[in-house]
Design a protein around this motif. Structure first.
Motif, PDB file in Angstrom:
ATOM      1  N   ILE A  34      -9.590  -3.361   3.008  1.00  0.00           N
ATOM      2  CA  ILE A  34      -8.545  -2.382   3.329  1.00  0.00           C
ATOM      3  C   ILE A  34      -7.374  -2.495   2.361  1.00  0.00           C
ATOM      4  O   ILE A  34      -6.974  -3.588   1.978  1.00  0.00           O
ATOM      5  CB  ILE A  34      -8.045  -2.594   4.773  1.00  0.00           C
ATOM      6  CG1 ILE A  34      -9.197  -2.355   5.748  1.00  0.00           C
ATOM      7  CG2 ILE A  34      -6.873  -1.677   5.091  1.00  0.00           C
ATOM      8  CD1 ILE A  34      -8.896  -2.779   7.146  1.00  0.00           C
ATOM      9  N   ILE A  35      -6.825  -1.331   1.979  1.00  0.00           N
ATOM     10  CA  ILE A  35      -5.627  -1.309   1.133  1.00  0.00           C
ATOM     11  C   ILE A  35      -4.579  -0.426   1.794  1.00  0.00           C
ATOM     12  O   ILE A  35      -4.810   0.765   2.014  1.00  0.00           O
ATOM     13  CB  ILE A  35      -5.932  -0.766  -0.277  1.00  0.00           C
ATOM     14  CG1 ILE A  35      -6.961  -1.640  -0.988  1.00  0.00           C
ATOM     15  CG2 ILE A  35      -4.643  -0.680  -1.103  1.00  0.00           C
ATOM     16  CD1 ILE A  35      -7.363  -1.130  -2.365  1.00  0.00           C
ATOM     17  N   PRO A  36      -3.427  -0.988   2.140  1.00  0.00           N
ATOM     18  CA  PRO A  36      -2.332  -0.154   2.643  1.00  0.00           C
ATOM     19  C   PRO A  36      -1.575   0.470   1.466  1.00  0.00           C
ATOM     20  O   PRO A  36      -1.201  -0.229   0.524  1.00  0.00           O
ATOM     21  CB  PRO A  36      -1.429  -1.156   3.393  1.00  0.00           C
ATOM     22  CG  PRO A  36      -2.204  -2.448   3.439  1.00  0.00           C
ATOM     23  CD  PRO A  36      -3.126  -2.411   2.266  1.00  0.00           C
ATOM     24  N   LEU A  37      -1.368   1.775   1.525  1.00  0.00           N
ATOM     25  CA  LEU A  37      -0.634   2.485   0.480  1.00  0.00           C
ATOM     26  C   LEU A  37       0.662   3.042   1.056  1.00  0.00           C
ATOM     27  O   LEU A  37       0.658   3.717   2.088  1.00  0.00           O
ATOM     28  CB  LEU A  37      -1.463   3.648  -0.075  1.00  0.00           C
ATOM     29  CG  LEU A  37      -2.795   3.329  -0.762  1.00  0.00           C
ATOM     30  CD1 LEU A  37      -3.434   4.624  -1.252  1.00  0.00           C
ATOM     31  CD2 LEU A  37      -2.600   2.358  -1.915  1.00  0.00           C
ATOM     32  N   PHE A  38       1.759   2.740   0.377  1.00  0.00           N
ATOM     33  CA  PHE A  38       3.055   3.285   0.745  1.00  0.00           C
ATOM     34  C   PHE A  38       3.446   4.292  -0.329  1.00  0.00           C
ATOM     35  O   PHE A  38       3.762   3.914  -1.464  1.00  0.00           O
ATOM     36  CB  PHE A  38       4.091   2.158   0.838  1.00  0.00           C
ATOM     37  CG  PHE A  38       5.498   2.634   1.077  1.00  0.00           C
ATOM     38  CD1 PHE A  38       5.827   3.323   2.229  1.00  0.00           C
ATOM     39  CD2 PHE A  38       6.501   2.381   0.143  1.00  0.00           C
ATOM     40  CE1 PHE A  38       7.138   3.758   2.453  1.00  0.00           C
ATOM     41  CE2 PHE A  38       7.806   2.801   0.362  1.00  0.00           C
ATOM     42  CZ  PHE A  38       8.127   3.497   1.525  1.00  0.00           C
ATOM     43  N   ILE A  39       3.398   5.586   0.004  1.00  0.00           N
ATOM     44  CA  ILE A  39       3.668   6.635  -0.972  1.00  0.00           C
ATOM     45  C   ILE A  39       5.089   7.159  -0.777  1.00  0.00           C
ATOM     46  O   ILE A  39       5.449   7.645   0.299  1.00  0.00           O
ATOM     47  CB  ILE A  39       2.660   7.794  -0.845  1.00  0.00           C
ATOM     48  CG1 ILE A  39       1.225   7.277  -1.070  1.00  0.00           C
ATOM     49  CG2 ILE A  39       2.991   8.902  -1.849  1.00  0.00           C
ATOM     50  CD1 ILE A  39       0.163   8.347  -0.966  1.00  0.00           C
ATOM     51  N   SER A  40       5.895   7.062  -1.822  1.00  0.00           N
ATOM     52  CA  SER A  40       7.285   7.492  -1.745  1.00  0.00           C
ATOM     53  C   SER A  40       7.397   9.012  -1.712  1.00  0.00           C
ATOM     54  O   SER A  40       6.658   9.725  -2.392  1.00  0.00           O
ATOM     55  CB  SER A  40       8.085   6.972  -2.934  1.00  0.00           C
ATOM     56  OG  SER A  40       9.389   7.534  -2.935  1.00  0.00           O
ATOM     57  N   ILE A  41       8.347   9.495  -0.916  1.00  0.00           N
ATOM     58  CA  ILE A  41       8.682  10.925  -0.903  1.00  0.00           C
ATOM     59  C   ILE A  41      10.064  11.139  -1.524  1.00  0.00           C
ATOM     60  O   ILE A  41      10.633  12.213  -1.399  1.00  0.00           O
ATOM     61  CB  ILE A  41       8.659  11.474   0.538  1.00  0.00           C
ATOM     62  CG1 ILE A  41       9.558  10.620   1.438  1.00  0.00           C
ATOM     63  CG2 ILE A  41       7.235  11.537   1.071  1.00  0.00           C
ATOM     64  CD1 ILE A  41       9.838  11.240   2.790  1.00  0.00           C
ATOM     65  N   ASP A  42      10.558  10.093  -2.198  1.00  0.00           N
ATOM     66  CA  ASP A  42      11.907  10.121  -2.760  1.00  0.00           C
ATOM     67  C   ASP A  42      11.890   9.645  -4.214  1.00  0.00           C
ATOM     68  O   ASP A  42      12.395   8.572  -4.548  1.00  0.00           O
ATOM     69  CB  ASP A  42      12.813   9.222  -1.911  1.00  0.00           C
ATOM     70  CG  ASP A  42      14.277   9.313  -2.306  1.00  0.00           C
ATOM     71  OD1 ASP A  42      14.639  10.227  -3.071  1.00  0.00           O
ATOM     72  OD2 ASP A  42      15.061   8.459  -1.846  1.00  0.00           O
ATOM     73  N   PRO A  43      11.325  10.452  -5.118  1.00  0.00           N
ATOM     74  CA  PRO A  43      11.149  10.008  -6.514  1.00  0.00           C
ATOM     75  C   PRO A  43      12.457   9.766  -7.254  1.00  0.00           C
ATOM     76  O   PRO A  43      12.498   8.971  -8.198  1.00  0.00           O
ATOM     77  CB  PRO A  43      10.361  11.156  -7.151  1.00  0.00           C
ATOM     78  CG  PRO A  43      10.698  12.359  -6.316  1.00  0.00           C
ATOM     79  CD  PRO A  43      10.826  11.827  -4.915  1.00  0.00           C
ATOM     80  N   ASP A  44      13.534  10.409  -6.823  1.00  0.00           N
ATOM     81  CA  ASP A  44      14.817  10.223  -7.510  1.00  0.00           C
ATOM     82  C   ASP A  44      15.328   8.792  -7.387  1.00  0.00           C
ATOM     83  O   ASP A  44      15.923   8.238  -8.316  1.00  0.00           O
ATOM     84  CB  ASP A  44      15.864  11.190  -6.949  1.00  0.00           C
ATOM     85  CG  ASP A  44      15.592  12.628  -7.341  1.00  0.00           C
ATOM     86  OD1 ASP A  44      14.859  12.838  -8.327  1.00  0.00           O
ATOM     87  OD2 ASP A  44      16.099  13.539  -6.660  1.00  0.00           O
TER      88      ASP A  44
END
Length: 201
Positions: A102-112
């Motif tokens: 398993i790999i947990p992925l944290f994807i940002s919604i705040d690129p700035d």
């Protein structure tokens, strides 16, 4: 007499039409509801092209053959994001040897604000297995759309840089084939997630 017969036959016809309408309409409504429910649970294959917190360009293909726990958020999040990542860290600890699948992925919604260095420091504070992903606004918007996730920039004077981010708080489970399986709503206990994953491994 003819008039009486006509009235009786008319009443029978109206009754029959009403009976058929009610039954057919109810059956059709049931099918529509069933179909609508199925549409919300139909598997989809999310796609993305982002950069992980180590500087590697990755896509959904990078993680084939692994179960993914995907969460969208931002590093300046005051509560939901750190709580969820702490829960995912707990899940990885509970899984023990099974965690390698398993790999947990944290994807940002705040690129700035969520640049690589920021993401690296943030995810490392929770668990070494958690991968932080960020990218350009265009790349993140595409990833968000692929997962059908909600996010919105919201003005807030007390927040860093004067804004915060509203976003979907669920964790997405993606199969080794890259298909959406289910979501875990915010607040789902780590042991519940662990038990569900163990049944699937």
């Amino acid at each position: 007499m003819k008039t009486v017969h006509l009235i009786l036959w008319g009443a029978v016809a109206v009754g029959l039409i009403l009976f058929l309408w009610l039954n057919i309409f109810q059956d059709a409504s049931h099918l529509i509801e069933d179909g609508s429910s199925q549409n919300t649970t139909t598997s989809f294959i999310p796609t993305f092209s982002l950069t992980d917190h180590r500087g590697n360009v990755v896509t959904e293909q990078t993680y084939r053959n692994k179960w993914l726990l995907v969460f969208f958020g931002f590093t300046n999040c005051p509560d939901i994001c750190p709580t969820t990542l702490a829960d995912l860290a707990s899940v990885m600890e509970q899984l023990g040897a099974d965690a390698k699948a398993i790999i947990p992925l944290f994807i940002s919604i705040d690129p700035d604000r969520d640049r690589l260095e920021t993401m690296a420091q943030y995810v490392s504070a929770f668990h070494p297995a958690i991968v932080g992903l960020t990218g350009t606004e265009t790349q993140i918007t595409a990833a968000v759309g692929s997962f059908k996730v909600y996010f919105e920039k919201q003005p807030q004077e007390s927040a860093p840089d004067g804004y915060t981010m509203g976003h979907t708080s669920a964790v997405y489970l993606i199969s080794p084939a890259g298909e959406f399986v289910r979501t875990y709503s915010y607040g789902t206990q780590p042991d519940e997630i662990t038990a569900d994953l163990q049944q699937r491994l």
